[in-house]
Design a protein around this motif. Sequence first.
Motif, short mmCIF file in Angstrom:
data_model
loop_
_atom_site.label_atom_id
_atom_site.label_comp_id
_atom_site.label_asym_id
_atom_site.label_seq_id
_atom_site.Cartn_x
_atom_site.Cartn_y
_atom_site.Cartn_z
N ILE A 68 0.83 -1.20 0.00
CA ILE A 68 0.00 0.00 0.00
C ILE A 68 0.87 1.25 0.00
CG2 ILE A 68 -1.65 1.34 1.37
CD1 ILE A 68 -2.75 -1.44 2.34
N SER A 69 1.90 1.25 0.83
CA SER A 69 2.79 2.40 0.92
C SER A 69 3.44 2.69 -0.43
CB SER A 69 3.86 2.14 1.99
OG SER A 69 4.73 3.23 2.10
N ASN A 70 3.94 1.66 -1.10
CA ASN A 70 4.57 1.83 -2.42
C ASN A 70 3.57 2.38 -3.44
OD1 ASN A 70 7.07 0.96 -1.52
ND2 ASN A 70 6.67 -1.17 -2.07
N HIS A 71 2.36 1.84 -3.43
CA HIS A 71 1.33 2.29 -4.38
C HIS A 71 0.92 3.74 -4.10
CE1 HIS A 71 -1.82 1.58 -7.36
NE2 HIS A 71 -2.58 2.34 -6.58
N LEU A 72 0.67 4.04 -2.81
CA LEU A 72 0.24 5.40 -2.46
C LEU A 72 1.33 6.43 -2.72
CD1 LEU A 72 -1.91 4.96 0.78
CD2 LEU A 72 -2.64 5.09 -1.62
N ALA A 73 2.59 6.05 -2.51
CA ALA A 73 3.68 6.99 -2.76
C ALA A 73 3.66 7.45 -4.22
CB ALA A 73 5.02 6.35 -2.42
N GLN A 74 3.40 6.51 -5.13
CA GLN A 74 3.32 6.86 -6.55
C GLN A 74 2.10 7.74 -6.82
OE1 GLN A 74 3.51 3.27 -8.85
NE2 GLN A 74 5.44 2.64 -7.92
N LEU A 75 0.95 7.36 -6.24
CA LEU A 75 -0.28 8.14 -6.42
C LEU A 75 -0.11 9.56 -5.90
CD1 LEU A 75 -3.35 8.33 -7.10
CD2 LEU A 75 -3.76 7.58 -4.75
N LEU A 76 0.47 9.70 -4.73
CA LEU A 76 0.63 11.02 -4.12
C LEU A 76 1.56 11.91 -4.92
CD1 LEU A 76 0.71 9.86 -0.38
CD2 LEU A 76 -1.20 10.97 -1.59
N VAL A 77 2.56 11.32 -5.56
CA VAL A 77 3.45 12.10 -6.43
C VAL A 77 2.66 12.59 -7.64
CG1 VAL A 77 5.41 11.94 -8.02
CG2 VAL A 77 5.61 11.04 -5.71
N VAL A 78 1.90 11.68 -8.27
CA VAL A 78 1.11 12.04 -9.45
C VAL A 78 0.10 13.13 -9.11
CG1 VAL A 78 -0.66 11.19 -11.05
CG2 VAL A 78 1.39 9.82 -10.62
N GLU A 79 -0.54 13.02 -7.92
CA GLU A 79 -1.55 14.00 -7.50
C GLU A 79 -0.94 15.24 -6.86
OE1 GLU A 79 -4.70 13.96 -8.22
OE2 GLU A 79 -4.67 11.98 -9.16
N ASN A 80 0.41 15.26 -6.74
CA ASN A 80 1.13 16.41 -6.19
C ASN A 80 0.68 16.74 -4.75
OD1 ASN A 80 3.17 18.26 -6.50
ND2 ASN A 80 1.83 19.86 -7.30
N VAL A 81 0.55 15.70 -3.94
CA VAL A 81 0.14 15.85 -2.54
C VAL A 81 1.38 16.11 -1.68
CG1 VAL A 81 -0.91 14.70 -0.55
CG2 VAL A 81 -1.87 14.38 -2.84
N ALA A 82 1.30 17.12 -0.85
CA ALA A 82 2.42 17.50 0.01
C ALA A 82 2.45 16.65 1.28
CB ALA A 82 2.30 18.98 0.39
N TYR A 83 3.59 16.01 1.52
CA TYR A 83 3.84 15.28 2.76
C TYR A 83 5.33 15.01 2.86
CZ TYR A 83 4.42 10.97 0.09
OH TYR A 83 4.87 10.01 -0.78
N SER A 84 5.84 14.84 4.07
CA SER A 84 7.27 14.56 4.22
C SER A 84 7.50 13.09 4.56
CB SER A 84 7.88 15.44 5.31
OG SER A 84 7.26 15.17 6.56
N ARG A 85 6.53 12.44 5.20
CA ARG A 85 6.66 11.04 5.57
C ARG A 85 5.30 10.37 5.51
NH1 ARG A 85 8.83 9.89 11.37
NH2 ARG A 85 6.63 9.87 11.83
N LEU A 86 5.24 9.17 4.96
CA LEU A 86 4.00 8.42 4.83
C LEU A 86 4.06 7.20 5.73
CD1 LEU A 86 1.32 7.68 3.36
CD2 LEU A 86 2.72 6.55 1.62
#
Length: 163
Positions: A68-86
């Motif tokens: 899930i973490s690997n998948h969401l990391a890619q999604l969050l980059v594509v959606e340009n979501v700001a975060y420092s740690r997931l």
Amino acid sequence: MLAVMQVGLSSPFFICGGVMLLFELLEPTLAGMGYELVEVEQPSPGKLLRVFVDKQDGGITLEDCVAISNHLAQLLVVENVAYSRLEVSSPGLDRPLKKKEDFLRYQGEMIRVRLRIPCDGQKNFVGKLHTMQNDILTLEIDGELRQIQLSNVDRARLVPKFG
């Protein structure tokens, strides 16, 4: 189980959208992977992002959290979501009950409920979730049935079972 990923991103997405928009972004993605999004937390915009997930058959494993973490990391980059740690984690033994479906799924279980507005001078209740119908929870507390409007529930959690 917990998976942690650190990334350096910044974007107005989360600042403008808030937790609800992020929940709406992640929920269908996780459902498509076979998981249920329970809760999203980001105490400070652009900082730590916590995602709590569950699945009905067997609960969450460390391997699930990593996937899930690997998948969401890619999604969050594509959606340009700001975060420092997931952080991706199971909701724990004291799983929060948020949706109507949660209350239906956990009928027969012991739950802890905190009300928004006191009922008979009391805001906190612990009892067996008897039923949930027409937005009314029926709890069995000390052998008596008590009805609570779902709209008056501030927080509800499962009471962990040990042994």
